[in-house]
Design an enzyme around this catalytic site. Sequence first.
Site, PDB file in Angstrom:
ATOM      1  N   TRP A 238     -36.066   0.896  41.253  1.00  0.00           N
ATOM      2  CA  TRP A 238     -36.028   0.091  42.468  1.00  0.00           C
ATOM      3  C   TRP A 238     -34.964  -0.989  42.304  1.00  0.00           C
ATOM      4  O   TRP A 238     -34.606  -1.335  41.194  1.00  0.00           O
ATOM      5  CB  TRP A 238     -37.390  -0.574  42.701  1.00  0.00           C
TER       6      TRP A 238
ATOM      7  N   HIS B 283      -1.663  -2.513   5.998  1.00  0.00           N
ATOM      8  CA  HIS B 283      -1.981  -1.486   5.002  1.00  0.00           C
ATOM      9  C   HIS B 283      -2.666  -0.258   5.623  1.00  0.00           C
ATOM     10  O   HIS B 283      -2.237   0.877   5.431  1.00  0.00           O
ATOM     11  CB  HIS B 283      -2.888  -2.047   3.904  1.00  0.00           C
TER      12      HIS B 283
ATOM     13  N   TYR C  96       0.823  -1.207   0.000  1.00  0.00           N
ATOM     14  CA  TYR C  96       0.000   0.000   0.000  1.00  0.00           C
ATOM     15  C   TYR C  96       0.864   1.267   0.000  1.00  0.00           C
ATOM     16  O   TYR C  96       0.440   2.303  -0.483  1.00  0.00           O
ATOM     17  CB  TYR C  96      -1.018  -0.021   1.154  1.00  0.00           C
TER      18      TYR C  96
ATOM     19  N   GLU D 291     -13.315  -4.835  -0.620  1.00  0.00           N
ATOM     20  CA  GLU D 291     -13.023  -5.744  -1.726  1.00  0.00           C
ATOM     21  C   GLU D 291     -14.266  -6.547  -2.075  1.00  0.00           C
ATOM     22  O   GLU D 291     -15.061  -6.870  -1.185  1.00  0.00           O
ATOM     23  CB  GLU D 291     -11.928  -6.727  -1.322  1.00  0.00           C
TER      24      GLU D 291
END
Length: 789
Positions: free
Chosen positions: A615, A264, A202, A240
């Site tokens: 309560w 990446h 990347y 993808e």
Amino acid sequence: MLTVAMCMALVACLQAQELQGHVSVILLGATGDLAKKYLWQGLFQLYLDEVGKGYSFSFHGAALTSTKQGQEFITKVLESLSCPEDMVPRRCAELRGQFQQLSQYRRLRTNEDYMALSKDIEAQLEHKGLREAGRVFYFSVPPFAYAGIARSINSSCRPGPGAWLRVVLEKPFGHDHLSAQQLATELGSFFQEEEMYRVDHYLGKQAVAQILPFRDQNRQALDGLWNRHHVERVEIIMKETVDAGGRTSFYEEYGVIRDVLQNHLTEVLTLVAMELPYNVSSSEAVLQHKLQAFRALRGLQKGSAVLGQYQAYGEQVRREQQKPDSFHSLTPTFAGILVHVDNLRWEGVPFFLMSGKAMDERVGYVRILFRNQAYCAQNEKRWVADQSQCLPRQIVFYIGHGELGSPAVLVSRNLFRPSLPSESWKEVEGRPGLHLFGRPLSDYYAYSPVREQDAYSVLMSHIFHGRKDSFITTENLLASWVFWTPLLDSLAHEVPRLYPGGAESGHLLDFEFSGTQLRFSRQQLEQLVPGPGSAPKPSDFQVLRAKYRESPLISAWPEELIAKLADDIEATAVRAVRRFGEFHLALSGGSSPVPLLQQLATRHYGFPWAHTHLWLVDERCVPLRDPESNFQGLQAHLLQHVRVPHYNVHPMPVHLHQRLCAEEDRGAQMYASEISALVTNSSFDLVLLGMGTDGHTASLFPQSPAGLEGTQPVVLTRSPSKPHQRMSLSLPLINRARKVAVLVMGRLKREITMLVSRVGHEPKKWPISGVLPSSGQLVWYMDYEAFLG
Ligand code: BG6
């Protein structure tokens, strides 16, 4: 032949300029997929870029395959290599021919093979009188082969003195921090840090590689903008359409976070978040600043993530790995993560990281969305893209694919006109009708690369030029694992949400954040019982409804179950307030209701808190401020977040006269009187109970008669576990409620759930079996682990 080709290619170089030396590139795994798809083309591009600039080259494709087969493979791959579009075909053919002649296959298996390779390189250099510049070894092999190859290179194939060695490594670089460290130590025993080039492809994508130069070239415009005051959020996305079919053996071990986010998307995150070095071309400065960015990342928690798995994945794993039908994979194929960067620049800005397989589109981008602080007085129709401050303002590094189909850098026209290097980036031509991130393309200054280049080609060039900032150093790698490993550990047993895949997933995977938590936006959908047909739609996924002990049962995964219960409580509250003006809710303590309280506290803005009385179903005999106190849980997870009038909150009086649950102090009777004074007929609108592994409910325990029958509405009891003394609503009082919800969660409850499903009304043995509202409704809420195991 290689020698002849080297000489031919050299003639041109020698004529042109001084000879810089010879570079040998050895591609290990030269017959593999990555090599075939990208690496040979990357090497050819390197040759095209560098030929004639003074270096000579030889390329050695290596693998374990026999020489004949390997050479045949390589010949075929080399024939298919392509040149840039603007190169004339004759020149392309000429250069490809040279490259083919410089490339040879050789089998590299043993240490002797490496020795022989080194000798051959030296002999050729000597024969031609060339000086050696360096050797590149590209490891395109599985990590288990790393150590053996590294040892052989180190012992037998290093270049001579004065020449460099570069070893290029492909991920995975470990599975978690420990394994990454072990691998790094092992490699470190063979290679120097500066010799190692760990690839994250990347970083070679053109839009990613442009982030720092863009920040640098537009410093002036960005200086005031690139911070928490102006940035609303950052999205780092990689979607993808492909799934993991065919590689499930790898994927089962890694999953989407290790496969894509740890590397990446984290790399991209650091490029956006890091402080910009004064000199962005200094690798050292960039790497140091990156490391600082890692150090500023806030630790992730389980709640920082949402996980998904596409529906067909389980079957693919069973088929590809011959697993039995009973095998269910928990491996996520989709993840959304919320990251915060704890420094002055980014404090409070959410960074979303998201990736998934089998999504509706293939696209990758980094989107920086800026806050809009303006109000525009004109009608929207008159807003002008480059002037209106009300239109969205964003910068997008478009990594590729998607609607645009190519890498790009987009800057909203109402931000500034960016500066990009004109020799490598050109303005995108108008594409009427194309909308990106909610705006027409014409709203952006949009640039795309003059020449689109594959990431591996870019990286080959960076390896050759020693640009270490495009690679992962050991320090940065380990810093990334330090960040991800705790989250991965905490998610190891999380059940991912199933999604049909493609467009069919609809809004199933949409997520949102609140504070530091991330969650799917759609909570009510469930997947245990997909509908008929091969392609289930989101509408097929339902919360499972059935009966348990003759009463309605709602079952789902924990998150959905809690959301459903919270919705039901709110609906009951709204109805009660509409009819009676108030809503009386009695809550149990313990850990199961905690997520419910959190859900009510943070997501139910329409809840009529101002008219709600709270309560306690039971209490431990400890001071109210004690962490063991049920009231303390209520305070921490609900009361401090919502506005319930103080006089509507009713803690149990376990602490009177400076002592705890003394009979003489009549605390139980006091609580009963308070109930009878405020709650019509002492009939709560809703009582929330749990079920213990011994069948207890509230603080009513087996073999302890108090509270199981009789007239006392509130009783003191004894628990087998500490703190032993308790105060509890009795079964008769619980059974007066209009509605009782029993929440049962977790695998540990599986056995008692099965047992109680079969027993009759036997509160002495299993107090929970005595819960049956006389005129109200009982509903069981069980998660799948408790209900189905
Ligand atoms: C790889 C992952 O690193 O990146 C794959 O292992 C993924 O699972 C791939 O498909 C995506 O890369 P690209 O370049 O196609 O976006």
